[in-house]
Scaffold this active site. Structure first.
Site, PDB file in Angstrom:
ATOM      1  N   HIS A 218     -95.641  11.739  23.768  1.00  0.00           N
ATOM      2  CA  HIS A 218     -94.790  13.138  23.925  1.00  0.00           C
ATOM      3  C   HIS A 218     -93.514  13.179  23.842  1.00  0.00           C
ATOM      4  O   HIS A 218     -92.354  13.692  24.473  1.00  0.00           O
ATOM      5  CB  HIS A 218     -95.130  13.841  25.639  1.00  0.00           C
TER       6      HIS A 218
ATOM      7  N   ASP B 106     -93.260  13.578  19.977  1.00  0.00           N
ATOM      8  CA  ASP B 106     -93.328  14.333  18.700  1.00  0.00           C
ATOM      9  C   ASP B 106     -93.325  15.306  18.038  1.00  0.00           C
ATOM     10  O   ASP B 106     -91.773  15.985  17.032  1.00  0.00           O
ATOM     11  CB  ASP B 106     -94.713  13.858  17.940  1.00  0.00           C
TER      12      ASP B 106
ATOM     13  N   GLY C  19    -112.228  14.433  24.082  1.00  0.00           N
ATOM     14  CA  GLY C  19    -111.425  14.919  25.277  1.00  0.00           C
ATOM     15  C   GLY C  19    -110.736  13.644  26.138  1.00  0.00           C
ATOM     16  O   GLY C  19    -110.227  12.977  27.593  1.00  0.00           O
ATOM     17  N   SER C  20    -110.758  12.388  25.288  1.00  0.00           N
ATOM     18  CA  SER C  20    -110.531  11.286  25.989  1.00  0.00           C
ATOM     19  C   SER C  20    -108.932  11.188  25.113  1.00  0.00           C
ATOM     20  O   SER C  20    -108.340   9.775  25.798  1.00  0.00           O
ATOM     21  CB  SER C  20    -111.157  10.146  25.362  1.00  0.00           C
TER      22      SER C  20
ATOM     23  N   SER D  88    -107.212  11.777  20.328  1.00  0.00           N
ATOM     24  CA  SER D  88    -106.783  13.142  19.140  1.00  0.00           C
ATOM     25  C   SER D  88    -108.274  13.054  18.200  1.00  0.00           C
ATOM     26  O   SER D  88    -108.500  13.323  16.764  1.00  0.00           O
ATOM     27  CB  SER D  88    -105.840  12.952  18.181  1.00  0.00           C
ATOM     28  N   SER D  89    -108.887  13.646  18.976  1.00  0.00           N
ATOM     29  CA  SER D  89    -110.506  14.028  17.752  1.00  0.00           C
ATOM     30  C   SER D  89    -110.598  14.882  17.225  1.00  0.00           C
ATOM     31  O   SER D  89    -110.681  16.160  16.139  1.00  0.00           O
ATOM     32  CB  SER D  89    -111.979  14.494  19.643  1.00  0.00           C
TER      33      SER D  89
ATOM     34  N   ASP E 208    -100.270  13.546  15.893  1.00  0.00           N
ATOM     35  CA  ASP E 208    -101.748  13.040  15.541  1.00  0.00           C
ATOM     36  C   ASP E 208    -102.369  12.972  14.743  1.00  0.00           C
ATOM     37  O   ASP E 208    -103.062  12.247  13.721  1.00  0.00           O
ATOM     38  CB  ASP E 208    -102.810  13.910  16.884  1.00  0.00           C
TER      39      ASP E 208
END
Length: 392
Positions: A43, A45, A129-130, A133-134, A179
């Site tokens: 948190h 970047d 959602g894990s 960063s899909s 990401d």
């Protein structure tokens, strides 16, 4: 920390391709777009801070072939969904996953590029959602694909900036760049340290040969996260505005010092002060983590991970009960140097630094305890570091 082996298309994607008509032509582009972990620097970047991400061996794989018609036929095989998008792209779609791809196309259109008709199939082994960063893998994969097809010769950092613009302008997500940058620019040899203000980055020597990284997915995502990201961005901007009134040369919050923050503490609301205090201290933890990793000090790196979790829980307030439980359960065990929540928060994964000879025991003990407390079977992913987005 272990490194990955060369990638190949996952079997379920290969099987899906075999089920499609062959008359449309050959699949001309195949690529792998990885997820990422962030060792430390969470948190920060979007405040221009320092982060230490790495691409991992779990990824989304893209396969594409040309179409003679002005459209994109998109196949999200892991979602069992398809969508046809007319070209040129005019605006957002009701489906979020389509917009991640469409937004990238709009960025190329805005550069004056003519988008070709394409059939694109994608899927992989990256859990959604894990916290790995899909979404960035989806954006980065499409940006890389179009860069190849259009021969636009954008560099990897430029592709990351393009993806961030798409998130900010097309999707309306005020995200930082970490990401997308990590997914596109990661190294198989170790993490990188990225300055999110200048986009300068360098590799970090990894001397922790007897430790591995374990992700434990809480399998929860709380509705509390809706809008919380934008709130944190706004709170950090309030803190920066107060600091700049006193020291205008401070261009971004992560460049501020604790002394500068204390000097304006009376002008800040308590929430903005706590957010800024976390950001400034987290940047110092990243610097310390570089030293720890290069020295092979699992004890020092573990303490830094634990401190980051405490800051995210108490000052930044993006953790949740389940993540706190997983972090406590892991760090109470022999062989776990440290652990913290990773990603946006309110659910997702914890990142655990575990001695390799204790991995199986830690995994079993934590998952049993979590099941007994919450009646949830969490998923665990030992991760290997991998190169950034690449052609197959």
């Amino acid at each position: 920390m272990k490194h990955s082996t060369p990638p190949t298309l996952p079997p379920h994607l290969t099987a899906y391709l075999a089920s499609l008509p062959v008359a449309s032509g050959a699949w001309t582009v195949r690529l792998r777009s990885p997820g990422r972990i962030n060792l430390i620097g969470e948190h920060v970047d979007y405040t221009g801070g320092l982060v230490m991400p790495a691409a991992i061996d779990k990824a989304i794989y893209f396969v594409a072939r040309p179409l003679s018609t002005p459209e994109w036929r998109l196949h999200a095989i892991d979602l069992c969904e398809q969508h046809t998008l007319s070209l040129p792209i005019e605006g957002p779609s009701p489906e979020l996953w389509v917009n991640y791809l469409a937004g990238i196309g709009v960025q190329y259109q805005d550069q004056g590029q003519f988008l070709p008709g394409l059939e694109v199939v994608f899927g992989g082994n990256l859990p959604s959602g894990s916290g790995v960063s899909s979404s960035a893998a989806l954006e980065g994969g499409m940006a890389f694909l179009l860069n190849e097809l259009l021969n636009t010769k954008l560099s990897r950092p430029e592709l990351a900036q393009l993806c961030q613009r798409s998130s900010n302008t097309f999707l309306g997500i005020p995200s930082g760049i970490m990401d997308q940058f990590a997914s596109l620019n990661g190294l198989a040899t170790g993490p990188i340290v990225l300055n999110c203000h200048t986009l300068e980055f360098e590799p970090v020597k990894n001397a922790l040969t007897d430790y591995t990284l374990l992700l434990i997915n809480s399998m929860v995502s709380h509705d509390l996260s809706d809008g919380a990201y934008a709130e944190r961005v706004a709170e950090c901007q309030r803190a920066l505005a107060a600091i700049q009134q006193r020291t205008p040369e401070t261009t971004h919050l992560s460049a501020a010092t604790l002394e500068e923050l204390e000097a304006v503490s009376g002008q800040l609301d308590e929430v903005a002060y706590r957010r800024a205090h976390y950001v400034i201290e987290e940047n110092e933890r990243v610097r310390s983590a570089v030293t720890a990793l290069e020295a092979g000090s699992s004890h020092k790196l573990g303490r830094l991970l634990n401190a980051t979790h405490a800051g995210l829980r108490d000052e930044y307030e993006v953790s949740c009960e389940e993540l706190d439980f997983l972090q406590r359960a892991a760090t109470a065990l022999d062989g776990v140097a440290g652990a913290r929540m990773m990603g946006g928060g309110f659910g997702g994964c914890t990142l655990n630094l575990v001695r390799e000879d204790r991995l199986a025991d830690v995994l079993q003990t934590v998952t049993d305890a979590y099941r007994a407390t919450y009646a949830i079977d969490c998923e665990c992913y030992p991760v290997r570091l991998a190169a950034g987005t690449s052609l197959i």
